[in-house]
Scaffold this motif. Structure first.
Motif, PDB file in Angstrom:
ATOM      1  N   LYS A 114       0.964  -1.254   0.058  1.00  0.00           N
ATOM      2  CA  LYS A 114      -0.047  -0.017   0.048  1.00  0.00           C
ATOM      3  C   LYS A 114       0.857   1.026  -0.196  1.00  0.00           C
ATOM      4  O   LYS A 114       1.621   1.487   0.949  1.00  0.00           O
ATOM      5  CB  LYS A 114      -0.751  -0.029   1.210  1.00  0.00           C
ATOM      6  N   GLU A 115       0.674   2.100  -0.961  1.00  0.00           N
ATOM      7  CA  GLU A 115       1.562   3.150  -1.154  1.00  0.00           C
ATOM      8  C   GLU A 115       0.575   4.444  -1.327  1.00  0.00           C
ATOM      9  O   GLU A 115      -0.350   4.498  -2.401  1.00  0.00           O
ATOM     10  CB  GLU A 115       2.481   3.137  -2.499  1.00  0.00           C
ATOM     11  N   GLY A 116       0.379   5.146  -0.340  1.00  0.00           N
ATOM     12  CA  GLY A 116      -0.504   6.234  -0.131  1.00  0.00           C
ATOM     13  C   GLY A 116      -2.057   5.695  -0.082  1.00  0.00           C
ATOM     14  O   GLY A 116      -2.190   5.091   0.925  1.00  0.00           O
ATOM     15  N   THR A 117      -2.780   5.713  -1.271  1.00  0.00           N
ATOM     16  CA  THR A 117      -4.299   5.268  -1.119  1.00  0.00           C
ATOM     17  C   THR A 117      -4.425   3.989  -1.709  1.00  0.00           C
ATOM     18  O   THR A 117      -5.511   3.338  -1.660  1.00  0.00           O
ATOM     19  CB  THR A 117      -4.990   6.361  -1.588  1.00  0.00           C
ATOM     20  N   GLY A 118      -3.483   3.561  -2.570  1.00  0.00           N
ATOM     21  CA  GLY A 118      -3.839   2.375  -3.583  1.00  0.00           C
ATOM     22  C   GLY A 118      -2.511   1.367  -3.088  1.00  0.00           C
ATOM     23  O   GLY A 118      -1.764   1.618  -2.793  1.00  0.00           O
ATOM     24  N   LYS A 135      15.996   3.797   1.927  1.00  0.00           N
ATOM     25  CA  LYS A 135      14.882   5.098   2.100  1.00  0.00           C
ATOM     26  C   LYS A 135      13.839   4.783   1.167  1.00  0.00           C
ATOM     27  O   LYS A 135      12.667   5.385   1.531  1.00  0.00           O
ATOM     28  CB  LYS A 135      15.673   6.168   1.715  1.00  0.00           C
ATOM     29  N   MET A 136      13.971   3.957   0.028  1.00  0.00           N
ATOM     30  CA  MET A 136      12.881   3.780  -0.919  1.00  0.00           C
ATOM     31  C   MET A 136      12.016   2.907  -0.416  1.00  0.00           C
ATOM     32  O   MET A 136      10.757   2.947  -0.819  1.00  0.00           O
ATOM     33  CB  MET A 136      13.465   3.192  -2.168  1.00  0.00           C
ATOM     34  N   TRP A 137      12.339   2.039   0.752  1.00  0.00           N
ATOM     35  CA  TRP A 137      11.666   1.218   1.209  1.00  0.00           C
ATOM     36  C   TRP A 137      10.338   1.555   2.092  1.00  0.00           C
ATOM     37  O   TRP A 137       9.400   0.959   2.121  1.00  0.00           O
ATOM     38  CB  TRP A 137      12.232   0.073   2.195  1.00  0.00           C
ATOM     39  N   ASP A 138      10.475   2.957   2.340  1.00  0.00           N
ATOM     40  CA  ASP A 138       9.629   3.852   3.073  1.00  0.00           C
ATOM     41  C   ASP A 138       8.239   4.138   2.344  1.00  0.00           C
ATOM     42  O   ASP A 138       7.193   4.348   2.807  1.00  0.00           O
ATOM     43  CB  ASP A 138      10.244   4.976   3.719  1.00  0.00           C
ATOM     44  N   GLN A 139       8.431   4.010   0.860  1.00  0.00           N
ATOM     45  CA  GLN A 139       7.090   4.025   0.166  1.00  0.00           C
ATOM     46  C   GLN A 139       6.015   3.128   0.571  1.00  0.00           C
ATOM     47  O   GLN A 139       4.803   3.418   0.314  1.00  0.00           O
ATOM     48  CB  GLN A 139       7.534   3.741  -1.365  1.00  0.00           C
ATOM     49  N   CYS A 140       6.396   1.923   0.952  1.00  0.00           N
ATOM     50  CA  CYS A 140       5.275   0.766   1.334  1.00  0.00           C
ATOM     51  C   CYS A 140       5.014   1.177   2.798  1.00  0.00           C
ATOM     52  O   CYS A 140       5.914   0.899   3.620  1.00  0.00           O
ATOM     53  CB  CYS A 140       6.159  -0.660   1.228  1.00  0.00           C
ATOM     54  N   LYS A 141       3.839   1.598   2.853  1.00  0.00           N
ATOM     55  CA  LYS A 141       3.198   1.629   4.172  1.00  0.00           C
ATOM     56  C   LYS A 141       2.757   0.472   4.880  1.00  0.00           C
ATOM     57  O   LYS A 141       2.616   0.480   6.201  1.00  0.00           O
ATOM     58  CB  LYS A 141       2.183   2.890   4.028  1.00  0.00           C
ATOM     59  N   GLU A 142       2.016  -0.347   3.973  1.00  0.00           N
ATOM     60  CA  GLU A 142       1.416  -1.522   4.592  1.00  0.00           C
ATOM     61  C   GLU A 142       1.648  -2.747   3.543  1.00  0.00           C
ATOM     62  O   GLU A 142       1.556  -2.522   2.682  1.00  0.00           O
ATOM     63  CB  GLU A 142      -0.174  -1.398   4.640  1.00  0.00           C
TER      64      GLU A 142
END
Length: 190
Positions: A114-118, A135-142
């Motif tokens: 889940k990145e942002g809303t989708g 640092k790119m890994w932080d794009q994935c929230k869930e």
């Protein structure tokens, strides 16, 4: 070492490798130990190809059983048995190759997250590799730590399938030697 004993060593080594592949693939279905992602279909596409379960698991386990039987004296430890073990070992090479390719694709494309809303695969078309850039890994929230989760398991599948492919290739050569030269089983003395 005799070709029969070599077959036994190869088979005994393939058993835990097949088990590791199966476990890794099953665990990949449950990121963070939660079933909701599998239930909702939020699983990385490469996980559903079941490279570890089918390729590194069943397609290795079945040849390992036959190769192990080939090592038994008086069972299939003859020239015909060694010839058949070549075919089974070749099936094992194909299974290991399938597992390796699926794991490499999973590692290359990155996880579904889940990145942002989708839900998306944010690293799939990236020009730079996401693996060394934490640092790119932080794009994935869930799911939590999904990049580390997928990376660790796919790397384990890569290593496991590489060993499986190598061992099955060795068994192809070993089976050829056993077929051409015999299996050097010990004969009982009177």
């Amino acid at each position: 070492m005799c070709t029969g004993k070599c077959s036994g060593c190869i088979a005994v080594t393939l058993y835990p490798l097949a088990l590791i592949s199966i476990i890794c693939n099953i665990v990949l279905f449950f990121p963070g130990g939660d079933i909701k992602y599998a239930k909702d279909g939020h699983i990385t596409k490469e996980v559903t190809y079941m490279g570890g379960l089918v390729g590194g698991g069943l397609m290795i386990l079945i040849p390992a059983i036959y190769i192990h039987l080939t090592a038994k004296q008086g069972c299939c430890g003859n020239r015909l048995g060694m010839l058949i073990s070549i075919v089974f070992a070749a099936v094992g090479v194909v299974g290991a190759l399938y597992s390796f390719i699926v794991a490499a694709l999973g590692l290359h494309n990155g996880p579904l997250c889940k990145e942002g809303t989708g839900w998306t695969t944010p690293f799939k078309d990236s020009k730079v590799s996401y693996l060394p850039d934490h640092k790119m890994w932080d794009q994935c929230k869930e799911p939590n730590n999904i990049v580390l989760f997928n990376t660790g398991l796919f790397i384990t599948l890569l290593a496991t399938s590489s060993l499986q492919g190598l061992l099955c290739a060795i068994q192809v050569i070993n089976g050829l030697v056993g077929c051409l030269c015999g299996t050097c089983t010990d004969k009982e003395q009177p």
